[in-house]
Design a protein around this motif. Structure first.
Motif, mmCIF file in Angstrom:
data_model
loop_
_atom_site.group_PDB
_atom_site.id
_atom_site.type_symbol
_atom_site.label_atom_id
_atom_site.label_comp_id
_atom_site.label_asym_id
_atom_site.label_seq_id
_atom_site.Cartn_x
_atom_site.Cartn_y
_atom_site.Cartn_z
ATOM 1 N N VAL A 259 0.873 -1.172 0.000
ATOM 2 C CA VAL A 259 0.000 0.000 0.000
ATOM 3 C C VAL A 259 0.910 1.222 0.000
ATOM 4 C CG1 VAL A 259 -1.861 1.222 1.180
ATOM 5 C CG2 VAL A 259 -1.653 -1.262 1.432
ATOM 6 N N ILE A 260 0.726 2.112 -0.948
ATOM 7 C CA ILE A 260 1.491 3.358 -0.966
ATOM 8 C C ILE A 260 0.540 4.502 -0.622
ATOM 9 C CG2 ILE A 260 2.803 4.991 -2.380
ATOM 10 C CD1 ILE A 260 3.892 2.644 -3.956
ATOM 11 N N VAL A 261 0.860 5.218 0.446
ATOM 12 C CA VAL A 261 0.036 6.331 0.922
ATOM 13 C C VAL A 261 0.838 7.615 0.775
ATOM 14 C CG1 VAL A 261 -1.271 7.282 2.850
ATOM 15 C CG2 VAL A 261 -1.099 4.795 2.561
ATOM 16 N N THR A 262 0.341 8.535 -0.037
ATOM 17 C CA THR A 262 1.040 9.801 -0.260
ATOM 18 C C THR A 262 0.453 10.894 0.636
ATOM 19 O OG1 THR A 262 -0.366 10.827 -1.946
ATOM 20 C CG2 THR A 262 1.158 9.089 -2.685
ATOM 21 N N PRO A 263 1.119 12.035 0.747
ATOM 22 C CA PRO A 263 0.595 13.129 1.581
ATOM 23 C C PRO A 263 -0.754 13.674 1.112
ATOM 24 C CG PRO A 263 2.926 13.459 1.141
ATOM 25 C CD PRO A 263 2.486 12.331 0.267
ATOM 26 N N THR A 264 -1.114 13.427 -0.149
ATOM 27 C CA THR A 264 -2.392 13.937 -0.649
ATOM 28 C C THR A 264 -3.554 12.989 -0.395
ATOM 29 O OG1 THR A 264 -2.193 12.957 -2.863
ATOM 30 C CG2 THR A 264 -1.127 15.101 -2.504
ATOM 31 N N ALA A 265 -3.294 11.847 0.201
ATOM 32 C CA ALA A 265 -4.321 10.820 0.372
ATOM 33 C C ALA A 265 -5.379 11.230 1.382
ATOM 34 C CB ALA A 265 -3.666 9.518 0.813
ATOM 35 N N ASP A 266 -6.566 10.652 1.236
ATOM 36 C CA ASP A 266 -7.598 10.706 2.270
ATOM 37 C C ASP A 266 -7.194 9.669 3.311
ATOM 38 O OD1 ASP A 266 -9.836 10.251 3.878
ATOM 39 O OD2 ASP A 266 -11.257 10.582 2.252
ATOM 40 N N LEU A 267 -6.528 10.107 4.360
ATOM 41 C CA LEU A 267 -5.923 9.187 5.317
ATOM 42 C C LEU A 267 -6.962 8.339 6.049
ATOM 43 C CD1 LEU A 267 -3.107 11.410 6.863
ATOM 44 C CD2 LEU A 267 -2.945 9.788 4.970
ATOM 45 N N LYS A 268 -8.072 8.941 6.379
ATOM 46 C CA LYS A 268 -9.103 8.192 7.095
ATOM 47 C C LYS A 268 -9.632 7.049 6.230
ATOM 48 C CE LYS A 268 -13.284 8.814 9.862
ATOM 49 N NZ LYS A 268 -14.291 9.791 10.383
ATOM 50 N N ALA A 269 -9.914 7.340 4.966
ATOM 51 C CA ALA A 269 -10.408 6.303 4.054
ATOM 52 C C ALA A 269 -9.339 5.241 3.814
ATOM 53 C CB ALA A 269 -10.840 6.932 2.730
ATOM 54 N N ARG A 291 2.096 -4.696 3.371
ATOM 55 C CA ARG A 291 3.163 -3.737 3.681
ATOM 56 C C ARG A 291 2.685 -2.342 3.266
ATOM 57 N NH1 ARG A 291 7.410 -5.002 -0.073
ATOM 58 N NH2 ARG A 291 5.629 -5.588 -1.367
ATOM 59 N N ALA A 292 2.442 -1.481 4.254
ATOM 60 C CA ALA A 292 1.995 -0.111 3.966
ATOM 61 C C ALA A 292 3.190 0.828 4.019
ATOM 62 C CB ALA A 292 0.938 0.318 4.966
ATOM 63 N N PHE A 293 3.475 1.447 2.872
ATOM 64 C CA PHE A 293 4.567 2.422 2.780
ATOM 65 C C PHE A 293 3.938 3.816 2.779
ATOM 66 C CE2 PHE A 293 5.976 -1.474 0.589
ATOM 67 C CZ PHE A 293 7.049 -1.800 1.413
ATOM 68 N N VAL A 294 4.236 4.579 3.822
ATOM 69 C CA VAL A 294 3.534 5.827 4.090
ATOM 70 C C VAL A 294 4.544 6.976 4.119
ATOM 71 C CG1 VAL A 294 1.946 7.003 5.653
ATOM 72 C CG2 VAL A 294 1.936 4.478 5.512
ATOM 73 N N HIS A 295 4.208 8.053 3.400
ATOM 74 C CA HIS A 295 5.112 9.205 3.401
ATOM 75 C C HIS A 295 5.328 9.694 4.830
ATOM 76 C CE1 HIS A 295 6.783 13.201 2.621
ATOM 77 N NE2 HIS A 295 7.126 12.721 1.426
ATOM 78 N N ARG A 296 6.570 10.021 5.136
ATOM 79 C CA ARG A 296 6.939 10.369 6.504
ATOM 80 C C ARG A 296 6.100 11.535 7.056
ATOM 81 N NH1 ARG A 296 11.361 8.243 8.839
ATOM 82 N NH2 ARG A 296 12.268 7.723 6.807
ATOM 83 N N ASP A 297 5.667 12.438 6.186
ATOM 84 C CA ASP A 297 4.882 13.593 6.646
ATOM 85 C C ASP A 297 3.528 13.192 7.234
ATOM 86 O OD1 ASP A 297 6.930 15.214 5.848
ATOM 87 O OD2 ASP A 297 5.912 16.016 4.068
ATOM 88 N N VAL A 298 2.992 12.039 6.774
ATOM 89 C CA VAL A 298 1.668 11.616 7.259
ATOM 90 C C VAL A 298 1.742 10.268 7.983
ATOM 91 C CG1 VAL A 298 0.374 12.927 5.539
ATOM 92 C CG2 VAL A 298 1.122 10.597 5.001
ATOM 93 N N LEU A 299 2.934 9.805 8.248
ATOM 94 C CA LEU A 299 3.120 8.491 8.873
ATOM 95 C C LEU A 299 2.435 8.410 10.232
ATOM 96 C CD1 LEU A 299 4.529 5.696 8.899
ATOM 97 C CD2 LEU A 299 6.493 6.828 9.977
ATOM 98 N N SER A 300 2.654 9.395 11.071
ATOM 99 C CA SER A 300 2.110 9.359 12.432
ATOM 100 C C SER A 300 0.587 9.325 12.419
ATOM 101 C CB SER A 300 2.613 10.571 13.231
ATOM 102 O OG SER A 300 2.054 10.591 14.515
ATOM 103 N N LYS A 301 -0.021 10.172 11.586
ATOM 104 C CA LYS A 301 -1.478 10.245 11.533
ATOM 105 C C LYS A 301 -2.072 8.960 10.969
ATOM 106 C CE LYS A 301 -5.530 12.128 11.848
ATOM 107 N NZ LYS A 301 -6.180 12.292 13.170
ATOM 108 N N PHE A 302 -1.499 8.443 9.891
ATOM 109 C CA PHE A 302 -2.007 7.211 9.284
ATOM 110 C C PHE A 302 -1.886 6.055 10.272
ATOM 111 C CE2 PHE A 302 -1.339 3.272 6.862
ATOM 112 C CZ PHE A 302 -2.482 3.263 6.078
ATOM 113 N N THR A 303 -0.752 5.955 10.943
ATOM 114 C CA THR A 303 -0.544 4.881 11.919
ATOM 115 C C THR A 303 -1.563 4.967 13.043
ATOM 116 O OG1 THR A 303 1.827 4.882 11.430
ATOM 117 C CG2 THR A 303 1.133 3.808 13.462
ATOM 118 N N GLU A 304 -1.792 6.169 13.522
ATOM 119 C CA GLU A 304 -2.777 6.384 14.589
ATOM 120 C C GLU A 304 -4.163 5.915 14.158
ATOM 121 O OE1 GLU A 304 -5.002 10.295 16.345
ATOM 122 O OE2 GLU A 304 -2.821 10.421 16.123
#
Length: 479
Positions: A259-269, A291-304
């Motif tokens: 899973v690739i999650v960029t800073p522009t993603a809808d993190l909740k969805a 394996r979720a690869f998440v941009h460092r700028d949104v890593l904390s929020k996505f993980t939470e």
């Protein structure tokens, strides 16, 4: 209906046959209660099923498509009438929740319908005449012959649907081998075939130990095509053991979905979809995010958000008020424990789950979120096939794409972004047969195909139907 008292028998050449091998007792992984018993088939019965399919092929393949279609629609309607029984049996032998299982019967009906309509749309090709008007050169497609289909245990009816749809529509005949962990719904399917008098030998259903009947089915010279859903190791063995004759293959094998999650993603969805896919069927799907690869700028929020989703987990089966089903066996639960222990020993952190639920009877494991995961861990390298998600950071898209492709597998992948440039760049870079952007689903009209060690060919779409046919070039002189 008391399914535990039903007789589950092999279905060969239009007749029910008692298996001639050992007795297998099927226990529901969700509550550990007995579901039913079946005498498994042996090698001689595997050969009998192949011979039956071989005899039926000239008759079935020579039927007008309209006549085959009448039988397919008759079968489809009979499946609809048995919906409740099939659904109940599926839940009991797999330990799933009702909501995780409802699509399976729909798949069987939809795939039969879709592939018949695709077959009606097939057009023969007329090649350009280059002989000065002396000839015409049509190219036609004809069914390949007998097909052996070996199915996985995780979606008995859906897996049957993906194979049976193109087999019947193309004019092939088949031997279907369900997994011995969930054979009952497939064998019960034989009662539907028998009730409507489906042409004998076209569909043969046999359940047996892989070592006892798979070798017979695969090494025989009768099948023109072998198709399966299962592990990469199983696929490689099928290719090796089949070399008694030239055969076709269509295989959906293992996966290690990124899973690739960029800073522009809808993190909740993105978090809800990713963790939800680990809860659905307890992550026992080859397309489950791993394996979720998440941009460092949104890593904390996505993980939470992922941790919060995972902590809503309630394990159960059937119509229980739950959102996580059972794993297929005790061995599967022990493997989840091993994967988590290996990760922790090598430095990973467990932010949610990581253990069995307390005071719950059955083979359950809580949805698990791992961070600080490295390439040396089993959770990163192997196909997990369970409710464990690894979350890792990346700094730029090139790094994310490289990490996503860092596996022998290439089946499903996921992208969460709203910037078209990002989406286009990631989609082009991913080495996967299926790329899902922002969470769409799949269906009979969509090709489901693996790259690298994840398979050959495709399930679903007209591309699948083509695999069950062979081209014949006809050269006719008119002079």
């Amino acid at each position: 209906m008391d399914f535990s008292k039903l007789q589950y028998r092999q279905y060969i050449d239009g007749a029910f046959v008692e298996g001639d091998s050992r007795l297998e007792t099927i226990i529901c992984p969700g509550n550990l209660e007995k579901v039913g018993e079946v005498k498994l088939a042996g090698a001689a019965q595997a050969t009998a099923a192949l011979e039956a399919a071989k005899r039926a092929f000239p008759i079935w393949s020579s039927m007008r498509l309209e006549e085959r279609g009448e039988w397919i629609f008759k079968l489809r309607d009979a499946i609809e009438e048995e919906r409740e029984n099939l659904h109940t049996l599926l839940v009991r032998e797999s330990g799933k929740l009702n909501g995780h299982n409802t699509f399976e019967i729909d798949s069987l009906i939809n795939y039969l319908t879709y592939f018949l309509e695709q077959a009606k749309c097939d057009q023969d090709t007329i090649l350009r005449d280059i002989s000065g008007g002396k000839g015409c050169y049509p190219v036609v497609r004809e069914p390949v012959g007998v097909v052996v289909a070996c199915l996985a245990w995780n979606f008995p009816m859906h897996n049957l649907a993906t194979k049976l749809g193109p087999i019947l529509a193309s004019g092939c005949t088949c031997v279907i081998k369900p997994a011995t962990k969930t054979p009952l719904s497939t064998l019960y399917f034989g009662t539907i075939l028998d009730r409507i008098g489906f042409p004998k030998g076209v569909i043969n259903l046999i359940a047996g130990d892989a070592k006892e009947i798979s070798d017979t089915l695969i090494s025989s010279k009768i099948p023109a095509m072998l198709t399966m859903i299962g592990s990469t190791q199983g696929g490689l063995k099928m290719v090796r053991d089949s070399a008694t004759s030239v055969k076709r293959f269509s295989m959906e094998l293992g996966g290690n979905a990124p899973v690739i999650v960029t800073p522009t993603a809808d993190l909740k969805a993105a978090a809800a979809h990713t963790v939800g896919n680990k809860m659905r069927c307890a992550g026992q799907t080859c397309t489950a995010p791993q394996r979720a690869f998440v941009h460092r700028d949104v890593l904390s929020k996505f993980t939470e958000l992922c941790v919060a989703e995972a902590k809503t987990a309630v394990c159960g089966m059937g119509d229980e008020d739950a959102n996580v089903g059972a794993l297929i066996s005790e061995d599967a639960v022990k493997r989840m424990e091993q994967i988590v222990a290996d990760a922790v020993e090598k430095g990973a952190s467990v932010l949610a789950g990581g253990e069995r639920p307390k005071d719950k009877k059955g083979h359950y494991f809580l949805p698990t979120i791992l961070t600080n995961v490295t390439r040396e861990m089993l959770a990163y390298k192997e196909e997990i096939f369970g409710p464990i998600l690894c979350i890792m950071p990346y700094d730029d898209l090139d790094e994310a794409i490289a990490l996503a492709n860092d596996t022998e597998y290439g089946l499903a992948s996921y992208v969460w972004a709203t910037n078209y440039y990002e989406i286009n760049r990631i989609v082009k870079g991913l080495e996967y047969g299926v790329v899902n952007v922002n969470g769409p689903g799949t269906g009979a009209n969509y090709p489901h195909a693996g790259w690298k060690n994840s398979g050959i060919g495709a399930d679903g779409s007209s591309y699948s139907l083509e695999e069950y046919t062979r081209r014949k070039g006809i050269r006719i002189s008119l002079a």
